[in-house]
Design an enzyme around this catalytic site. Structure first.
Site, PDB file in Angstrom:
ATOM      1  N   GLU A 157       4.464  -7.867   3.006  1.00 30.69           N
ATOM      2  CA  GLU A 157       4.852  -8.826   4.063  1.00 30.69           C
ATOM      3  C   GLU A 157       4.556  -8.273   5.452  1.00 30.69           C
ATOM      4  O   GLU A 157       4.062  -8.984   6.335  1.00 30.69           O
ATOM      5  CB  GLU A 157       6.344  -9.158   3.972  1.00 30.69           C
ATOM      6  CG  GLU A 157       6.755  -9.813   2.667  1.00 30.69           C
ATOM      7  CD  GLU A 157       7.208  -8.815   1.613  1.00 30.69           C
ATOM      8  OE1 GLU A 157       6.599  -7.722   1.494  1.00 30.69           O
ATOM      9  OE2 GLU A 157       8.169  -9.132   0.904  1.00 30.69           O
ATOM     10  N   ILE A 183       0.874  -1.180   0.000  1.00 34.59           N
ATOM     11  CA  ILE A 183       0.000   0.000   0.000  1.00 34.59           C
ATOM     12  C   ILE A 183       0.908   1.225   0.000  1.00 34.59           C
ATOM     13  O   ILE A 183       1.604   1.493   0.990  1.00 34.59           O
ATOM     14  CB  ILE A 183      -0.918  -0.003   1.248  1.00 34.59           C
ATOM     15  CG1 ILE A 183      -1.772  -1.285   1.288  1.00 34.59           C
ATOM     16  CG2 ILE A 183      -1.825   1.239   1.236  1.00 34.59           C
ATOM     17  CD1 ILE A 183      -2.554  -1.479   2.574  1.00 34.59           C
TER      18      ILE A 183
HETATM   19  N1  THU Z   1       7.492  -4.078  -1.706  1.00 36.24           N
HETATM   20  C1  THU Z   1       6.823  -5.039  -1.012  1.00 36.24           C
HETATM   21  O1  THU Z   1       5.603  -4.947  -0.810  1.00 36.24           O
HETATM   22  N2  THU Z   1       7.525  -6.083  -0.548  1.00 36.24           N
HETATM   23  C2  THU Z   1       8.864  -6.264  -0.749  1.00 36.24           C
HETATM   24  O2  THU Z   1       9.418  -7.236  -0.308  1.00 36.24           O
HETATM   25  C3  THU Z   1       9.632  -5.292  -1.503  1.00 36.24           C
HETATM   26  C4  THU Z   1       8.909  -4.096  -1.949  1.00 36.24           C
HETATM   27  C5  THU Z   1       6.734  -2.964  -2.247  1.00 36.24           C
HETATM   28  C6  THU Z   1       7.026  -1.636  -1.630  1.00 36.24           C
HETATM   29  C7  THU Z   1       6.633  -0.695  -2.742  1.00 36.24           C
HETATM   30  O3  THU Z   1       5.228  -0.474  -2.674  1.00 36.24           O
HETATM   31  C8  THU Z   1       6.924  -1.472  -4.007  1.00 36.24           C
HETATM   32  O4  THU Z   1       7.035  -2.823  -3.616  1.00 36.24           O
HETATM   33  C9  THU Z   1       8.182  -1.053  -4.729  1.00 36.24           C
HETATM   34  O5  THU Z   1       9.255  -1.025  -3.886  1.00 36.24           O
END
Ligand code: THU
Length: 131
Positions: A58, A46
């Protein structure tokens, strides 16, 4: 865990990815977390225009499950919208270590499924002092 349980966990992560709010990065992430008694929680990333306020999938799923009183976890699955393996960021690894240090983490992508332990992802983790 049975192969069909892993498949279900990954399918739930994919479903959750549909709820992602990622207009800034264009990178949607879904995560799912299975409790020891087989319940599955899900989370998505988000984002916020103030980018540092964005949440990773996560940590969202960990926060949801912990808030519901869950403490015993069996596995996590993570998927991303571009089909690449989404390795959890450092902050998420630290939180996984704190709350689910002994679970397998399944990364699902176009090239198949990879399985890691939390300590493979975060060796030499910072450990909390006291309770
Ligand atoms: N992001 C995640 O949700 N989990 C991860 O392990 C790495 C990055 C998201 C954060 C952001 O919204 C997007 O991916 C790009 O970095």
């Amino acid at each position: 865990m049975l192969p069909e349980d892993i498949d279900l966990l990954i399918a739930k992560a994919r479903e959750a990815m549909d709820s992602a709010i990622a207009p800034y990065s264009g990178f949607r992430v879904g995560a799912s977390l299975r409790t020891d008694d087989g319940k599955i929680y899900t989370g998505c990333n988000i984002e916020n225009p103030s980018l540092m306020l964005s949440f990773c999938a996560e940590r969202v799923v960990l926060l949801k499950a912990i808030t519901e009183g869950e403490r015993a976890f069996g596995a996590m699955a993570i998927v991303s919208s571009d089909g690449s393996y989404c390795f959890p960021c450092g902050a998420c690894r630290q939180m996984l270590f704190e709350f689910a240090s002994d679970i397998p983490v399944y990364l699902a992508g176009d090239k198949g499924i990879k399985r890691f332990s939390v300590t493979e992802l975060l060796p030499h983790a910072f450990e909390r002092i006291g309770d």
